[in-house]
Motif scaffolding. Structure first.
Motif, mmCIF file in Angstrom:
data_model
loop_
_atom_site.group_PDB
_atom_site.id
_atom_site.type_symbol
_atom_site.label_atom_id
_atom_site.label_comp_id
_atom_site.label_asym_id
_atom_site.label_seq_id
_atom_site.Cartn_x
_atom_site.Cartn_y
_atom_site.Cartn_z
ATOM 1 N N MET A 1 0.851 -1.192 0.000
ATOM 2 C CA MET A 1 0.000 0.000 0.000
ATOM 3 C C MET A 1 0.888 1.244 0.000
ATOM 4 O O MET A 1 1.936 1.269 0.626
ATOM 5 N N VAL A 2 0.438 2.261 -0.708
ATOM 6 C CA VAL A 2 1.236 3.479 -0.881
ATOM 7 C C VAL A 2 0.524 4.666 -0.243
ATOM 8 O O VAL A 2 -0.706 4.756 -0.253
ATOM 9 N N GLY A 3 1.303 5.584 0.350
ATOM 10 C CA GLY A 3 0.750 6.813 0.915
ATOM 11 C C GLY A 3 1.835 7.865 1.019
ATOM 12 O O GLY A 3 3.026 7.554 0.859
ATOM 13 N N LYS A 4 1.443 9.090 1.275
ATOM 14 C CA LYS A 4 2.435 10.159 1.398
ATOM 15 C C LYS A 4 3.374 9.912 2.567
ATOM 16 O O LYS A 4 4.555 10.249 2.528
ATOM 17 N N THR A 5 2.819 9.348 3.653
ATOM 18 C CA THR A 5 3.622 8.970 4.816
ATOM 19 C C THR A 5 3.330 7.510 5.144
ATOM 20 O O THR A 5 2.372 6.917 4.632
ATOM 21 N N VAL A 6 4.141 6.941 6.033
ATOM 22 C CA VAL A 6 3.923 5.556 6.468
ATOM 23 C C VAL A 6 2.550 5.429 7.116
ATOM 24 O O VAL A 6 1.801 4.485 6.846
ATOM 25 N N ASP A 7 2.188 6.408 7.963
ATOM 26 C CA ASP A 7 0.883 6.367 8.640
ATOM 27 C C ASP A 7 -0.266 6.414 7.635
ATOM 28 O O ASP A 7 -1.269 5.707 7.781
ATOM 29 N N ASP A 8 -0.124 7.254 6.605
ATOM 30 C CA ASP A 8 -1.164 7.347 5.571
ATOM 31 C C ASP A 8 -1.332 6.002 4.855
ATOM 32 O O ASP A 8 -2.458 5.550 4.592
ATOM 33 N N ALA A 9 -0.210 5.383 4.534
ATOM 34 C CA ALA A 9 -0.248 4.099 3.830
ATOM 35 C C ALA A 9 -0.867 3.015 4.704
ATOM 36 O O ALA A 9 -1.679 2.212 4.237
ATOM 37 N N VAL A 10 -0.492 3.009 5.986
ATOM 38 C CA VAL A 10 -1.037 2.010 6.921
ATOM 39 C C VAL A 10 -2.537 2.205 7.085
ATOM 40 O O VAL A 10 -3.316 1.244 7.056
ATOM 41 N N ASN A 11 -2.966 3.456 7.270
ATOM 42 C CA ASN A 11 -4.398 3.745 7.449
ATOM 43 C C ASN A 11 -5.213 3.352 6.221
ATOM 44 O O ASN A 11 -6.338 2.858 6.340
ATOM 45 N N ALA A 12 -4.649 3.560 5.041
ATOM 46 C CA ALA A 12 -5.337 3.169 3.803
ATOM 47 C C ALA A 12 -5.488 1.647 3.737
ATOM 48 O O ALA A 12 -6.535 1.125 3.344
ATOM 49 N N ALA A 13 -4.436 0.941 4.165
ATOM 50 C CA ALA A 13 -4.488 -0.526 4.162
ATOM 51 C C ALA A 13 -5.502 -1.038 5.178
ATOM 52 O O ALA A 13 -6.246 -1.982 4.906
ATOM 53 N N LEU A 14 -5.556 -0.403 6.344
ATOM 54 C CA LEU A 14 -6.517 -0.801 7.381
ATOM 55 C C LEU A 14 -7.949 -0.624 6.889
ATOM 56 O O LEU A 14 -8.814 -1.466 7.148
ATOM 57 N N ALA A 15 -8.188 0.472 6.188
ATOM 58 C CA ALA A 15 -9.529 0.729 5.651
ATOM 59 C C ALA A 15 -9.896 -0.329 4.612
ATOM 60 O O ALA A 15 -11.030 -0.819 4.584
ATOM 61 N N GLU A 16 -8.934 -0.695 3.783
ATOM 62 C CA GLU A 16 -9.208 -1.691 2.740
ATOM 63 C C GLU A 16 -9.461 -3.072 3.345
ATOM 64 O O GLU A 16 -10.317 -3.824 2.886
ATOM 65 N N LEU A 17 -8.722 -3.394 4.426
ATOM 66 C CA LEU A 17 -8.872 -4.699 5.075
ATOM 67 C C LEU A 17 -10.005 -4.720 6.104
ATOM 68 O O LEU A 17 -10.347 -5.783 6.630
ATOM 69 N N ASN A 18 -10.558 -3.529 6.392
ATOM 70 C CA ASN A 18 -11.582 -3.403 7.438
ATOM 71 C C ASN A 18 -11.068 -3.989 8.756
ATOM 72 O O ASN A 18 -11.719 -4.805 9.406
ATOM 73 N N ALA A 19 -9.855 -3.564 9.118
ATOM 74 C CA ALA A 19 -9.190 -4.124 10.302
ATOM 75 C C ALA A 19 -8.663 -3.013 11.200
ATOM 76 O O ALA A 19 -8.572 -1.848 10.798
ATOM 77 N N LYS A 20 -8.348 -3.380 12.447
ATOM 78 C CA LYS A 20 -7.728 -2.453 13.395
ATOM 79 C C LYS A 20 -6.216 -2.654 13.372
ATOM 80 O O LYS A 20 -5.724 -3.715 12.981
ATOM 81 N N LYS A 21 -5.484 -1.644 13.863
ATOM 82 C CA LYS A 21 -4.027 -1.696 13.794
ATOM 83 C C LYS A 21 -3.463 -2.880 14.568
ATOM 84 O O LYS A 21 -2.480 -3.497 14.165
ATOM 85 N N GLU A 22 -4.124 -3.228 15.700
ATOM 86 C CA GLU A 22 -3.629 -4.342 16.513
ATOM 87 C C GLU A 22 -3.865 -5.696 15.858
ATOM 88 O O GLU A 22 -3.343 -6.723 16.310
ATOM 89 N N ASP A 23 -4.672 -5.718 14.785
ATOM 90 C CA ASP A 23 -4.987 -6.982 14.104
ATOM 91 C C ASP A 23 -4.057 -7.279 12.931
ATOM 92 O O ASP A 23 -4.213 -8.301 12.266
ATOM 93 N N VAL A 24 -3.096 -6.376 12.671
ATOM 94 C CA VAL A 24 -2.261 -6.549 11.475
ATOM 95 C C VAL A 24 -0.768 -6.494 11.800
ATOM 96 O O VAL A 24 -0.355 -5.979 12.842
ATOM 97 N N ASP A 25 0.007 -7.050 10.889
ATOM 98 C CA ASP A 25 1.465 -6.902 10.901
ATOM 99 C C ASP A 25 1.834 -5.908 9.808
ATOM 100 O O ASP A 25 1.306 -5.989 8.690
ATOM 101 N N VAL A 26 2.721 -4.966 10.137
ATOM 102 C CA VAL A 26 3.112 -3.927 9.185
ATOM 103 C C VAL A 26 4.597 -4.059 8.858
ATOM 104 O O VAL A 26 5.442 -4.107 9.761
ATOM 105 N N GLU A 27 4.891 -4.093 7.575
ATOM 106 C CA GLU A 27 6.285 -4.097 7.114
ATOM 107 C C GLU A 27 6.489 -2.845 6.262
ATOM 108 O O GLU A 27 5.798 -2.655 5.251
ATOM 109 N N VAL A 28 7.416 -1.987 6.688
ATOM 110 C CA VAL A 28 7.689 -0.746 5.947
ATOM 111 C C VAL A 28 8.682 -1.059 4.837
ATOM 112 O O VAL A 28 9.816 -1.472 5.088
ATOM 113 N N LEU A 29 8.261 -0.877 3.595
ATOM 114 C CA LEU A 29 9.116 -1.154 2.433
ATOM 115 C C LEU A 29 9.926 0.075 2.048
ATOM 116 O O LEU A 29 11.101 -0.032 1.688
#
Length: 201
Positions: A1-29
């Motif tokens: 997932m791509v975003g202007k910042t890491v937080d933007d990219a993570v939030n976009a991915a969470l919205a797409e997955l319909n998930a909370k941050k504690e439910d996912v693993d995040v790898e910063v590319l």
């Protein structure tokens, strides 16, 4: 997932997955950069995946299945000890329930197989929609009482329609204290049936 910042990219991915941050693993590319005076800026890139929990396994499996079926179904999960409760909501739940709950039972079985892959502790899956399970229990208990009364009066055995093991247990349990009748099962699955018999003792 791509975003202007890491937080933007993570939030976009969470919205797409319909998930909370504690439910996912995040790898910063890629961290991303603002560049100089807006020139040469780079977006942040992250890889976000659902953690391998019973809840996520169930949601992932069922979501994929309902997408194939073309059904829009909201899936809610709650892990209560070693029991994973899965509640389904949607416009066409009759298709999901099926005849006498057969489709719902099959989905519950398949979800259990998917949830219990791996080395973790066994989790029992309880799948329901529109309170079907509770309504079915009450229907079966009412049917058992009615037929037991008939058997007690006529002294003739009654054989019910084929049922799965869960529904047969409901019939047996609801009549176990009835002094006028006894119950037992006959036949082979999936055509195994409960017999309500007059108690001649």
């Amino acid at each position: 997932m791509v975003g202007k910042t890491v937080d933007d990219a993570v939030n976009a991915a969470l919205a797409e997955l319909n998930a909370k941050k504690e439910d996912v693993d995040v790898e910063v590319l890629e961290e991303g950069s603002k560049g100089f005076l807006g020139m040469g800026s780079k977006d942040a890139k992250v890889r976000v995946s659902l953690k391998c929990t019973p809840q996520n396994k169930a949601v992932d499996f069922l979501s994929g299945l309902f997408d194939v079926w073309g059904l829009n179904v909201k899936i809610s999960t709650e892990l209560d000890g070693d029991v994973l409760k899965v509640e389904l909501e949607g416009d066409d739940m009759g298709v999901v329930i099926g005849k006498r709950g057969e489709t719902l039972d099959a989905l519950q079985h398949l979800t259990s197989l998917n949830v219990n892959t791996g080395d973790g502790d066994f989790v029992k899956v309880s799948l329901d929609t529109e309170g079907y399970r509770e309504k079915r229990v009450k229907t079966l208990e009412s049917l058992a009482a009615k037929l037991a009364s008939k058997v007690a009066k006529t002294r003739h055995n009654v054989t019910l329609e084929p049922m799965n093991s869960y529904e047969r247990r409901i019939i047996h349990a609801s009549l176990q204290d009835n002094e006028f009748v006894t119950t037992y099962s006959v036949g082979q699955s999936p055509n195994r049936k409960v017999v309500i018999a007059y108690n001649r003792k």
